[in-house]
Write a protein that holds these residues in place. Structure first.
Motif, PDB file in Angstrom:
ATOM      1  N   PHE A   1      88.163 -58.191  87.495  1.00  0.00           N
ATOM      2  CA  PHE A   1      87.456 -57.319  86.544  1.00  0.00           C
ATOM      3  C   PHE A   1      86.321 -58.080  85.867  1.00  0.00           C
ATOM      4  O   PHE A   1      85.190 -57.620  85.806  1.00  0.00           O
ATOM      5  N   GLY A   2      86.662 -59.265  85.389  1.00  0.00           N
ATOM      6  CA  GLY A   2      85.667 -60.090  84.694  1.00  0.00           C
ATOM      7  C   GLY A   2      84.507 -60.401  85.613  1.00  0.00           C
ATOM      8  O   GLY A   2      83.338 -60.314  85.219  1.00  0.00           O
ATOM      9  N   ALA A   3      84.824 -60.741  86.867  1.00  0.00           N
ATOM     10  CA  ALA A   3      83.774 -61.113  87.815  1.00  0.00           C
ATOM     11  C   ALA A   3      82.845 -59.931  88.063  1.00  0.00           C
ATOM     12  O   ALA A   3      81.612 -60.079  88.086  1.00  0.00           O
TER      13      ALA A   3
ATOM     14  N   ILE B   1      77.609 -57.334  87.209  1.00  0.00           N
ATOM     15  CA  ILE B   1      76.783 -56.204  86.754  1.00  0.00           C
ATOM     16  C   ILE B   1      75.800 -56.675  85.691  1.00  0.00           C
ATOM     17  O   ILE B   1      74.608 -56.334  85.710  1.00  0.00           O
ATOM     18  N   MET B   2      76.276 -57.489  84.765  1.00  0.00           N
ATOM     19  CA  MET B   2      75.394 -57.964  83.688  1.00  0.00           C
ATOM     20  C   MET B   2      74.249 -58.805  84.244  1.00  0.00           C
ATOM     21  O   MET B   2      73.093 -58.658  83.824  1.00  0.00           O
ATOM     22  N   VAL B   3      74.579 -59.674  85.186  1.00  0.00           N
ATOM     23  CA  VAL B   3      73.526 -60.501  85.793  1.00  0.00           C
ATOM     24  C   VAL B   3      72.501 -59.611  86.488  1.00  0.00           C
ATOM     25  O   VAL B   3      71.289 -59.779  86.320  1.00  0.00           O
ATOM     26  N   PHE B   4      73.003 -58.611  87.227  1.00  0.00           N
ATOM     27  CA  PHE B   4      72.119 -57.684  87.932  1.00  0.00           C
ATOM     28  C   PHE B   4      71.187 -56.974  86.946  1.00  0.00           C
ATOM     29  O   PHE B   4      69.970 -56.915  87.133  1.00  0.00           O
TER      30      PHE B   4
ATOM     31  N   VAL C   1      68.508 -59.299  85.613  1.00  0.00           N
ATOM     32  CA  VAL C   1      67.475 -59.556  86.612  1.00  0.00           C
ATOM     33  C   VAL C   1      66.534 -58.362  86.701  1.00  0.00           C
ATOM     34  O   VAL C   1      65.307 -58.514  86.751  1.00  0.00           O
ATOM     35  N   MET C   2      67.106 -57.148  86.677  1.00  0.00           N
ATOM     36  CA  MET C   2      66.278 -55.951  86.752  1.00  0.00           C
ATOM     37  C   MET C   2      65.321 -55.878  85.569  1.00  0.00           C
ATOM     38  O   MET C   2      64.134 -55.605  85.721  1.00  0.00           O
ATOM     39  N   VAL C   3      65.864 -56.107  84.379  1.00  0.00           N
ATOM     40  CA  VAL C   3      65.045 -55.988  83.167  1.00  0.00           C
ATOM     41  C   VAL C   3      63.954 -57.052  83.153  1.00  0.00           C
ATOM     42  O   VAL C   3      62.772 -56.763  82.941  1.00  0.00           O
ATOM     43  N   LEU C   4      64.357 -58.288  83.407  1.00  0.00           N
ATOM     44  CA  LEU C   4      63.392 -59.380  83.295  1.00  0.00           C
ATOM     45  C   LEU C   4      62.400 -59.356  84.443  1.00  0.00           C
ATOM     46  O   LEU C   4      61.227 -59.671  84.277  1.00  0.00           O
TER      47      LEU C   4
END
Lengths: 350, 212
Positions: free
Chosen positions: B95-97, B102-105, B108-111
């Motif tokens: 779950f954590g992974a 998702i957070m990393v994705f 990356v999308m935002v930045l």
């Protein structure tokens, strides 16, 4: 005075080039920190003397004439005392805590202006910086309480954390009113905004009088001074967060407390009492340097601090929380709205 | 030769990464909280470098000055059992992974979407007297007033919910009613009783010997 400073800067600039800036900044820091430390030393003496006179005692009078060398004797005594670290204590944090208390108390002075343009840093967000720095002082207290591995110290730390977080909000809102009145967060501009022909009637303590009181009282609470000294509460929890500290580590807490008092006095003078401005802009008064007026206002507020301690009994913890959350915070919120509305009318004269 | 600014940036960035890693690797929760404070601090330094002094100081003021103090307050009072904390680590790890991925994705999308992310060339430098705070206030109350108001309402709902969740009236609590205390009058609590003065009885020899 200003020409002399500029000349010194010019010479330094020519002599050292890019290395001059750090040298000049360190010099400015020393010019502020050394007098603060001396003031702290003599404030402790003043406190003992003033409270002594209020209680019809003499106060310290053995070391030097009128006890004037007492702070030196105290300093030497504390320097030579052994620093005892309790067995169960967390050593690194135990030693770091006093430093963490003193650093914010001194760092906040960076933006305090002593006269027109006389500040280490003429920061735009000076007011916010001050709030941020004064809110950091609590870390030293919490860490000290936790690292000591003592019940009394821990209770003191918890009390202090809750108290400082509560009073910070009221303090912040009081400063929001100052911010609205002056339309600037630069402390120098805040003082300039209080300059007018009306003299002391132009200072912000007139339109923001409730905020002036809230700030002053919250300031007493933020510095853990009587009657808000529940973090120490010697009659309830021995000495609270610093019960395990001795020698120089204890002295640092002491220094921080008094440096904080002086800081609050300076800030109250700057935000509400016109900083370096004379009470009336007339001949004999405005010839006296601004620094004198600032120091005079600070002295009056410091005297209030001592007077409070000699007069009021300690607040009970729940009363203290009630005053912070149920009296000060609503009051400040209402006054923010009042000032906002007032400023839209032609009756706003400041 | 890297510029002074870059040097400061790398210093703060390294500190942030180090502190953030320590937050999750250190065993003692109090240390973890303190490392989080350090991470916030170095982050504030980076924001300051971006000329966002208002946000930088607010980060210190709100997160370091208030949120983390309360965090420490709670962490210090808990009796944390490490063995119990580690229990079920592998069970929850997937779950954590997934959440971390998702957070990393998202980041990356935002930045990646901003042109400024490549070189920072799109940024303009401002003079020292440029008021970041005023500019931010102007934007919040004009262009972004609806998102701002929405966020404010959300926060208000959260405050009300937090209070509603914890508010319960317990019976038999002897808390003081301050209004009642202030309204107390002397007449309500004190009764003056008139009584004749007592006469002292002469002491007899018998009683004296009893006392001794």
């Amino acid at each position: 005075m200003m020409e002399l400073l500029q000349a010194v800067q010019q010479i330094g600039q020519d002599l050292l080039g890019p290395a001059w800036l750090p040298v000049w900044t360190v010099a400015k820091i020393l010019v502020i920190v050394v007098p603060i430390m001396l003031t702290v030393a003599y404030l402790t003496l003043a406190e003992r003397k003033v409270i002594g006179f209020m209680q019809i005692r003499i106060g310290p009078n053995r070391v030097g004439p009128y006890g004037l060398l007492q702070p030196l004797a105290d300093g030497v005594k504390l320097l030579f005392k052994e620093i005892i670290i309790p067995t169960g204590a967390n050593k690194a944090l135990f030693v770091a805590a006093p430093v963490l208390t003193l650093v914010p108390a001194l760092a906040a002075w960076a933006v305090v202006p002593f006269d027109v343009g006389m500040a280490v840093s003429n920061a735009n967000a000076g007011l916010l910086y001050i709030l941020a720095m004064t809110s950091l002082g609590v870390y030293g207290i919490i860490i000290a309480g936790w690292a000591s591995n003592s019940k009394y110290a821990f209770l003191g730390a918890l009390r202090s954390a809750a108290q400082i977080v509560s009073y910070e909000i009221a303090m912040g809102f009081a400063l929001v009113c100052v911010l609205m009145a002056s339309q600037s967060m630069n402390l120098g501009d805040i003082v300039q905004g209080q300059q007018s022909k009306a003299g002391l009637f132009g200072w912000y303590f007139i339109p923001l009088f409730p905020m002036f009181l809230v700030y002053l009282i919250s300031g007493v609470a933020e510095t853990n001074r009587a009657p808000f000294d529940v973090a120490e509460g010697e009659s309830e929890i021995v000495a609270g967060f610093h019960v395990e500290y001795s020698g120089m580590t204890f002295a640092l807490f002491f220094l921080a407390e008094y440096a904080n008092m002086i800081l609050i006095a300076a800030l109250t003078s700057i935000m509400f009492l016109g900083g370096w401005l004379p009470p009336f802009d007339v001949a004999p008064l405005n010839m006296i340097p601004g620094l004198f007026w600032l120091l005079a206002k600070m002295s009056v507020i410091l005297f209030l601090f001592l007077w409070f301690r000699a007069t009021f009994p300690r607040y009970r913890y729940d009363q203290l929380m009630r005053l912070g959350w149920k009296v000060f915070i609503p009051l400040t919120l209402v006054w923010v709205a009042v000032v906002g509305a007032w400023m839209q009318t032609p009756f706003w004269l400041w | 030769m890297i510029s002074f600014e870059a040097l400061v940036f790398y210093l703060f960035a390294a500190l942030t990464v180090f502190a953030a890693l320590r937050v999750i690797t250190v065993r003692n929760p109090v240390y973890a909280a303190l490392f989080l404070v350090l991470a916030f601090f170095s982050m504030a330094g980076i924001w300051m470098l971006l000329e966002a002094e208002f946000l930088a100081v607010t980060l210190v003021l709100v997160y370091v000055g208030a949120v983390m103090v309360l965090f420490l307050f709670v962490v210090m009072m808990l009796d944390v059992d490490l063995a119990q904390l580690r229990e079920g680590f592998w069970r929850w790890f997937p779950f954590g992974a997934v959440i971390a991925a998702i957070m990393v994705f998202e980041m990356v999308m935002v930045l990646g979407a901003r042109q400024t992310s490549e070189t920072g060339a799109g940024l303009t430098r401002h003079a020292a007297d440029y008021s970041n705070t005023k500019e931010l206030g102007r934007l919040i109350y004009t262009d972004y007033v609806y998102p701002f108001e929405l966020a404010a309402v959300l926060l208000l709902v959260a405050i009300v919910a937090a209070i509603a969740l914890t508010l319960r009236r317990r019976k038999g609590v002897k808390s003081q009613d301050v209004a009642k205390q202030v309204a107390a009058r002397r007449e309500d609590n004190i009764r003056i009783v008139q009584m004749p003065a007592e006469k002292q009885m002469p002491v007899t020899g018998d009683q004296e010997s009893e006392k001794a």
